[in-house]
Design a protein around this motif. Structure first.
Motif, PDB file in Angstrom:
ATOM      1  N   ASN A  14       2.053  11.097  -5.018  1.00 28.61           N
ATOM      2  CA  ASN A  14       2.258   9.666  -5.244  1.00 28.61           C
ATOM      3  C   ASN A  14       2.115   9.188  -6.678  1.00 28.61           C
ATOM      4  OD1 ASN A  14       2.541   8.474  -2.401  1.00 28.61           O
ATOM      5  ND2 ASN A  14       0.683   9.702  -2.192  1.00 28.61           N
ATOM      6  N   HIS A  15       1.473   9.970  -7.545  1.00 28.46           N
ATOM      7  CA  HIS A  15       1.115   9.409  -8.840  1.00 28.46           C
ATOM      8  C   HIS A  15       1.566  10.233 -10.042  1.00 28.46           C
ATOM      9  CE1 HIS A  15      -1.322   6.361  -6.825  1.00 28.46           C
ATOM     10  NE2 HIS A  15      -1.716   7.331  -6.020  1.00 28.46           N
ATOM     11  N   TRP A  19       3.719   5.609 -15.625  1.00 29.45           N
ATOM     12  CA  TRP A  19       3.478   4.262 -15.119  1.00 29.45           C
ATOM     13  C   TRP A  19       3.409   3.296 -16.305  1.00 29.45           C
ATOM     14  CZ3 TRP A  19       4.101   3.468 -10.115  1.00 29.45           C
ATOM     15  CH2 TRP A  19       3.897   4.526  -9.237  1.00 29.45           C
ATOM     16  N   GLY A  98      -0.454   6.563  -0.511  1.00 35.27           N
ATOM     17  CA  GLY A  98      -0.325   6.247  -1.923  1.00 35.27           C
ATOM     18  C   GLY A  98      -1.443   5.375  -2.461  1.00 35.27           C
ATOM     19  N   PHE A 118      -6.224   0.976  -6.180  1.00 40.70           N
ATOM     20  CA  PHE A 118      -4.791   1.142  -6.437  1.00 40.70           C
ATOM     21  C   PHE A 118      -3.965   0.867  -5.173  1.00 40.70           C
ATOM     22  CE2 PHE A 118      -6.840   3.780  -9.570  1.00 40.70           C
ATOM     23  CZ  PHE A 118      -6.049   3.700 -10.693  1.00 40.70           C
ATOM     24  N   ARG A 120       0.144   1.049  -3.856  1.00 45.18           N
ATOM     25  CA  ARG A 120       1.409   1.705  -4.218  1.00 45.18           C
ATOM     26  C   ARG A 120       2.486   1.262  -3.237  1.00 45.18           C
ATOM     27  NH1 ARG A 120       3.895   6.874  -5.282  1.00 45.18           N
ATOM     28  NH2 ARG A 120       6.071   6.216  -5.401  1.00 45.18           N
ATOM     29  N   HIS A 121       3.668   0.881  -3.771  1.00 43.90           N
ATOM     30  CA  HIS A 121       4.816   0.534  -2.942  1.00 43.90           C
ATOM     31  C   HIS A 121       6.074   0.900  -3.694  1.00 43.90           C
ATOM     32  CE1 HIS A 121       7.316  -1.557  -0.029  1.00 43.90           C
ATOM     33  NE2 HIS A 121       7.885  -2.227  -1.019  1.00 43.90           N
ATOM     34  N   GLU A 123       8.465   2.084  -6.203  1.00 49.86           N
ATOM     35  CA  GLU A 123       8.310   2.444  -7.615  1.00 49.86           C
ATOM     36  C   GLU A 123       7.224   1.635  -8.327  1.00 49.86           C
ATOM     37  OE1 GLU A 123       9.962   5.075  -8.582  1.00 49.86           O
ATOM     38  OE2 GLU A 123      10.902   5.077  -6.607  1.00 49.86           O
ATOM     39  N   ARG A 125       3.159   0.157  -8.733  1.00 51.09           N
ATOM     40  CA  ARG A 125       1.748   0.416  -8.510  1.00 51.09           C
ATOM     41  C   ARG A 125       0.967  -0.751  -9.107  1.00 51.09           C
ATOM     42  NH1 ARG A 125      -1.672   5.712 -10.620  1.00 51.09           N
ATOM     43  NH2 ARG A 125      -1.595   4.571 -12.602  1.00 51.09           N
ATOM     44  N   SER A 127      -3.173  -2.004  -9.705  1.00 55.60           N
ATOM     45  CA  SER A 127      -4.592  -1.725  -9.516  1.00 55.60           C
ATOM     46  C   SER A 127      -5.432  -2.899  -9.981  1.00 55.60           C
ATOM     47  CB  SER A 127      -5.018  -0.449 -10.236  1.00 55.60           C
ATOM     48  OG  SER A 127      -4.922  -0.581 -11.626  1.00 55.60           O
ATOM     49  N   ASP A 147       4.977  -0.143 -13.294  1.00 53.33           N
ATOM     50  CA  ASP A 147       6.319   0.094 -12.776  1.00 53.33           C
ATOM     51  C   ASP A 147       6.788   1.435 -13.331  1.00 53.33           C
ATOM     52  OD1 ASP A 147       9.073   0.077 -12.184  1.00 53.33           O
ATOM     53  OD2 ASP A 147       9.200  -2.103 -12.390  1.00 53.33           O
ATOM     54  N   SER A 148       7.170   2.345 -12.457  1.00 50.42           N
ATOM     55  CA  SER A 148       7.572   3.679 -12.913  1.00 50.42           C
ATOM     56  C   SER A 148       9.027   3.723 -13.373  1.00 50.42           C
ATOM     57  CB  SER A 148       7.344   4.714 -11.807  1.00 50.42           C
ATOM     58  OG  SER A 148       8.149   4.430 -10.681  1.00 50.42           O
TER      59      SER A 148
END
Length: 265
Positions: A14-15, A19, A98, A118, A120-121, A123, A125, A127, A147-148
């Protein structure tokens, strides 16, 4: 696969990416202290047994700061979570979905205390950081929007100010799983949304993020910290961290909720 390896694999699944984010720190009164750009990058070797995390911070005056840590499955993947090289008392706990947290395993008098939750959804993330000073009084909170897909994000807003309230009323139904310090995860159970936590301070960040945490923590009193993300008007994720009255971490709960049209009020 044993539990500590499963925890590691959840991190990898997931990570492991770049990011791109914005960190915003707030005073206990909810005022913006500072905001700056960030990039948290995770890289692994081919068989995903070693991970390098590099954090790069870009401040308003264009100065930068970079720090890096290395994790190894064998040496850092412990039975109570991922060992963080920077702090002996910090562990990373990762759900298959995630969601995750960096937690301080034990609250001690006059030592300070910190935690990062954290969500996660796809793309994205997000925290929430909560930091207490050596007198165990809330020192600051932080909202970290990531945002990835790149920077600036097309999803996160640029409004940094806290909101006075957020309407998350209605009949939220969901499922709940709980992880204990030995990384065992319970079977899912049905649950309803309960927020905020009675007696806690409550903060409403932009983009559907809410936090409920004590203004002061102490040995001798149970501690509950909860945060949630209203991902869409009908989807909500919530994380709940609990410590017992001697200051030991006891559980991390992930709750996933849905509100159907007919249940809305």
């Amino acid at each position: 696969m044993d539990l500590k390896e499963q925890n590691w694999r959840n991190l990898c699944a997931n990570h492991l990416r770049d990011w791109h984010g914005i960190w915003t720190r707030y005073s206990p009164e909810g005022e913006v202290i500072e905001s700056f750009q960030s990039l948290r990058s995770f890289r692994s070797n081919q068989d995903q047994t070693e991970i390098t995390q590099t954090n790069r911070y870009i401040y308003a005056n264009d100065t930068t700061k970079e720090e890096s840590w290395e994790y190894n499955l064998r040496s850092n993947g412990l039975a109570n979570g991922l060992f963080h090289p920077a702090r002996n008392s910090m562990r990373g706990i990762f759900f298959e979905q995630g969601a995750a947290t960096w937690i301080t395993t034990e609250l001690k008098t006059d030592s300070g205390f910190g935690i990062e939750l954290f969500f996660r959804h796809e793309e994205l993330r997000h925290s929430i950081g909560i930091v207490y000073d050596q007198s165990n009084t809330l020192m600051r909170t932080a909202s970290i929007q990531e945002d990835s897909t790149g920077f600036p994000s097309k999803y996160w807003s640029t409004d940094l100010n806290l909101l006075p309230d957020r309407n998350i009323s209605g009949n939220w139904q969901g499922s709940s799983i709980t992880m204990t310090p030995d990384l065992k995860v319970s079977s899912p159970v049905s649950t309803q949304l309960h927020f905020p936590v009675a007696g806690n301070e409550t903060f409403f960040f932009s983009d559907g993020i809410s936090l409920s945490c004590p203004g002061k923590i102490s040995i001798g009193t149970d501690i509950t910290i909860a945060a949630n993300w209203l991902v869409t008007p009908s989807q909500l994720q919530q994380l709940i961290v609990k410590y017992d009255n001697v200051g030991a971490f006891t559980s991390l709960t992930l709750e996933l909720f849905h509100k159907s049209d007919e249940a809305e009020q």
